[in-house]
Enzyme design. Structure first.
Site, PDB file in Angstrom:
ATOM      1  N   ASP A   1     -31.167  -0.453 -28.791  1.00  0.00           N
ATOM      2  CA  ASP A   1     -30.422   0.077 -27.660  1.00  0.00           C
ATOM      3  C   ASP A   1     -30.074  -1.102 -26.740  1.00  0.00           C
ATOM      4  OD1 ASP A   1     -29.440   1.889 -25.685  1.00  0.00           O
ATOM      5  OD2 ASP A   1     -31.369   1.750 -24.665  1.00  0.00           O
TER       6      ASP A   1
ATOM      7  N   ASP B   1     -28.843  -0.733 -22.850  1.00  0.00           N
ATOM      8  CA  ASP B   1     -29.247  -0.550 -21.459  1.00  0.00           C
ATOM      9  C   ASP B   1     -30.751  -0.363 -21.345  1.00  0.00           C
ATOM     10  OD1 ASP B   1     -26.540  -0.515 -21.283  1.00  0.00           O
ATOM     11  OD2 ASP B   1     -26.373   1.330 -20.128  1.00  0.00           O
TER      12      ASP B   1
END
Length: 411
Positions: A192, A194
């Site tokens: 991922d 963020d």
């Protein structure tokens, strides 16, 4: 060329366990085996550990042939050890070590700090689950203390949940992976973006340029979505709508504001050296992930795309939305393109929309994640250093630093 079978040590052959311990110095290992060589023994096993300048050297050798030679060997080894101010212990027995039990795992424990209480609890849990600790060694001493237990006698799937509960109670991180060749095989790591690869939430960086009201509304919706309280796609459209009218120049401003997570460069650089392929998937925007792909040398990157018309953000996204299910699909797609079995992939994320991806991967790592994500993932890392994931793969801090120094010297 024909294969030549190696002789197998019979379990009934008399052996001697020679243990040497004391202050470490150059030449101890060579000196011991020079001493043993005079008696014509064969080496069955060797273990050596140096801790804070103190050496423990164990050599399992066959019993010397000939009347009286065992006593002479004992006397000679003790005399040699005393000459170096070392201690020696020699124990007679039969055969080699017992075969390791079925079910073998690597248990990696991360502590910041790693307390004796936590270590005792982890060891007791392994034993209570029916496992045996065959070997322990340190992977890193900073920025966290990381140690690895080689465990046998209990299935990985049985050991993992038991240790997860104990780790949470003791404030340490524990990863349990099955032993085998696949651990060092060429793999794929997908992360991922963020709050994982970067410290920020990209949409909040964009919203900061749309004014305080938009920023507050975006932050509120983002937090609810990450907790799993809102449908991700609906929340994405609602947040992006608040960006309508921003000039496209804001993209360059946001790229400049992005802050990498501590250890992100080290993790990616080391994985690439090891032959891994590395990708990112994001519920954020390609306007940022494409830049990260170029800067960090990533193999794959996928995200949503902000629509820009006549130099302005429209408040809409184009193309297929990258949501919770989309991240898992992209993991499978990247694995197929990389030629890596799904069971040899690693996924890293922090939010509820990462759960499908974490569960689909061979190893899912929750990085500083929300409680529901920590509970669902294979393992959780709760320290702010992304490169600690390397320890879960059996890579030591010394190996990382040696590779960095080598590249610096070449440069």
């Amino acid at each position: 060329m024909n294969d030549v079978s190696q002789p197998v040590q019979p379990a009934s052959v008399p052996t001697l366990l020679v243990k040497i311990f004391g202050k470490d110095r150059p030449g101890i290992t060579a000196g011991l085996f020079d001493t043993l060589a005079a008696f014509g023994v064969d080496v069955v096993d060797i273990e050596q550990v140096v801790t804070r300048g103190r050496i423990v050297l164990c050599a399992l050798v066959t019993m010397p042939a000939g009347r009286g030679l065992e006593g002479e060997l004992r006397s000679t080894v003790h005399s040699w050890a005393e000459s170096l101010r070392l201690q020696a212990e020699i124990i007679s027995g039969i055969g080699d070590n017992r075969p390791r039990g079925e079910g073998r795992s690597h248990v990696t424990v991360l502590g910041h700090p790693l307390t004796a209480e936590a270590t005792a609890a982890i060891a007791a849990t392994i034993t209570g689950a029916g496992g045996n600790i065959d070997r322990i060694f340190r992977l890193a001493k900073y920025p966290v203390t990381a140690v690895e237990f080689a465990v046998s006698g209990v299935a990985t799937d049985t050991l993992r949940p038991a240790l997860a509960v104990e780790a949470h109670a003791r404030g340490v991180d524990v990863a349990v992976v099955a032993a085998g060749l696949h651990r060092r095989a060429q793999r794929l790591v997908v992360m991922d973006v963020d709050s994982t690869v970067i410290q920020d939430e990209v949409i909040e960086l964009f919203a900061a340029h749309a004014g305080p009201d938009a920023q507050d509304k975006v932050a509120e919706v983002t937090a609810a979505a990450m907790r799993g309280e809102l449908d991700f796609e609906q929340s994405l459209h609602a947040r992006v709508a608040l960006l309508a009218g921003l000039d496209e120049s804001v993209v360059d401003k946001v790229r400049a504001e992005v802050r990498l997570t501590a250890g992100a460069r080290t993790l990616i650089r080391t994985l690439k050296r090891l032959g891994y392929q590395v990708g990112v998937v994001s519920g954020g925007f390609t306007q940022v992930t494409d830049d990260l792909k170029e800067r960090l040398g990533l193999d794959f990157a996928a995200a949503n795309t902000l629509e820009i018309v006549d130099g302005k953000l429209t408040g809409r996204v184009t193309g297929e939305v990258v949501d919770r299910a989309g991240k898992a699909r992209l993991l499978r797609r990247f694995a197929a393109q990389a030629g890596v079995p799904l069971g040899q992939t690693v996924a890293i994320g922090d939010g509820a929309n990462d759960l499908d991806m974490l569960n689909a991967a061979g190893l899912g790592v929750a990085f500083n994640a929300k409680p529901m994500v920590r509970q669902a993932a294979d393992t959780a890392v709760n320290v702010p250093f992304l490169d600690t994931v390397l320890y879960l793969l059996g890579v030591t801090r010394e190996e990382v630093e040696a590779a960095d120094e080598s590249d610096t010297a070449v440069g």
